[in-house]
Design a protein around this motif. Structure first.
Motif, PDB file in Angstrom:
ATOM      1  N   LYS A 126     -41.615 -73.303-144.495  1.00  0.00           N
ATOM      2  CA  LYS A 126     -40.265 -73.378-143.921  1.00  0.00           C
ATOM      3  C   LYS A 126     -39.404 -72.195-144.338  1.00  0.00           C
ATOM      4  O   LYS A 126     -38.567 -71.716-143.567  1.00  0.00           O
ATOM      5  N   PHE A 232     -30.738 -74.325-147.600  1.00  0.00           N
ATOM      6  CA  PHE A 232     -31.298 -75.608-147.177  1.00  0.00           C
ATOM      7  C   PHE A 232     -30.366 -76.768-147.501  1.00  0.00           C
ATOM      8  O   PHE A 232     -30.390 -77.789-146.805  1.00  0.00           O
ATOM      9  N   SER A 235     -28.194 -77.428-144.592  1.00  0.00           N
ATOM     10  CA  SER A 235     -28.913 -77.618-143.335  1.00  0.00           C
ATOM     11  C   SER A 235     -28.399 -78.846-142.582  1.00  0.00           C
ATOM     12  O   SER A 235     -28.078 -79.871-143.199  1.00  0.00           O
ATOM     13  N   ASP A 240     -33.857 -81.625-145.250  1.00  0.00           N
ATOM     14  CA  ASP A 240     -33.851 -80.360-145.985  1.00  0.00           C
ATOM     15  C   ASP A 240     -32.993 -80.417-147.240  1.00  0.00           C
ATOM     16  O   ASP A 240     -33.151 -79.577-148.134  1.00  0.00           O
TER      17      ASP A 240
END
Length: 337
Positions: A126, A232, A235, A240
């Motif tokens: 990711k 993240f 996010s 996440d």
């Protein structure tokens, strides 16, 4: 230039943590991803032997890059008001943790940096996907700290830039774990930033208590560039957003892997921040050290040599405790000479 890789920063002081990190990378990310160890200093005897035993691991040898970052950091910090207060020097004064930024001069086109006091918990797919879109990728909660717990002075930044606090906060981040690309922060860019930090006194955006914090300086450096960033923890996808700190966040372990307690969400890494390297050394020698998720650390530290794992953990003697306190006081006194 290699397309992808991992960096960490280490020396013999964090040897046990380095071994645990490398084992967790092999187990949970892959045994074929290249890892480069940036030297914190020249204390590398055990570190070099460990590197030599792993075909995918190398030692960063760009001395020019290390010197460039050493020079920049040492110069700009001396313009901070704390520089004139020798009795308030922190333990990490004149340290080399900033050398992690030499990753921007390294051989990996795209990379992820792990602090050595971390364990990898899942693949990095990711993060590398995000690097198709962004220049810098983070996974930390620095932006969410209370107003006077941040490392940069939000009010000073507001007054200097006219930005709102809501605009500034997403630009705050840590430096213990990040993904990025080679070539960012060129010498020309750093000259401009140094001018702002010193001549315009923007080094004072860093709170006094954070003098010599590499993470504070990193947030400043990215604040003044046009590099795109993704965190993240900001996010829109709730999966996440997880914890990552051993001393603060609740995790659940399943088959050697830690998950965010709420929702059992996979985490990128666990960071053993605020625990001393000496504590991990003593733990690996069989001393009863209070470290959260220490069984997870021990699992990865001795993953390849379980026969060396301590059978039990014992508390140090009273005399040992006294001697350690005395040595700590002596070391602290030496910093002020």
């Amino acid at each position: 230039m290699l397309s992808r890789g991992i960096y960490t920063l280490a020396n013999d002081t964090v040897y046990d943590q380095l071994v645990a990190l490398l084992n967790s990378i092999e187990k949970n990310i892959g045994s074929d991803i290249p890892v480069c160890v940036i030297p914190y200093n020249d204390r590398l005897e055990k570190t070099q032997k460990e590197i030599d035993s792993r075909p995918q691991v190398t030692l960063f040898n760009n001395s020019q890059s290390l010197a460039r970052w050493d020079s920049f950091v040492n110069e700009v910090w001396e313009y901070h008001s704390q520089a004139s207060k020798p009795l308030e020097r922190p333990a990490w004064y004149k340290g080399f943790v900033h050398r992690k930024f030499a990753a921007f001069d390294g051989d990996f086109d795209r990379f992820v940096f792990f602090d050595a006091d971390s364990l990898a918990m899942k693949p990095l797919d990711k993060i590398f996907e995000k690097l198709d879109v962004y220049d810098l990728v983070f996974d930390d909660w620095e932006h969410n700290k209370k107003r006077f717990s941040t490392e940069l002075d939000l009010e000073a930044i507001k007054q200097a830039t006219g930005l709102s606090e809501a605009d500034i906060r997403p630009k705050l981040h840590c430096d213990s774990f990040f993904g990025s690309k080679s070539g960012l922060f060129s010498p020309a860019e750093m000259d401009v930033l140094k001018e702002r930090l010193t001549k315009k006194k923007e080094i004072q955006w860093v709170y006094d208590r954070c003098w010599w914090f590499s993470s504070a300086l990193f947030s400043y450096l990215t604040f003044h560039t046009n590099y795109s960033m993704f965190n993240f923890t900001l996010s829109p996808n709730g999966q996440d957003r997880t914890g990552n700190c051993a001393d603060a966040d609740p995790f659940v372990e399943i088959d050697g892997i830690l998950y965010n307690q709420e929702g059992l969400k996979p985490i990128h890494r666990i960071h053993y921040m605020n625990y001393s390297s000496a504590g991990f050394t003593r733990l690996c020698q069989g001393e009863d050290i209070d470290i959260r998720y220490r069984d997870t650390f021990i699992h990865y530290r001795f993953l390849k040599n379980p026969e060396q794992k301590p059978d039990n953990f014992q508390s140090p003697s009273p005399l040992t405790k006294v001697n350690r306190k005395l040595n700590k006081m002596i070391s602290k006194a030496k910093r002020f000479k």
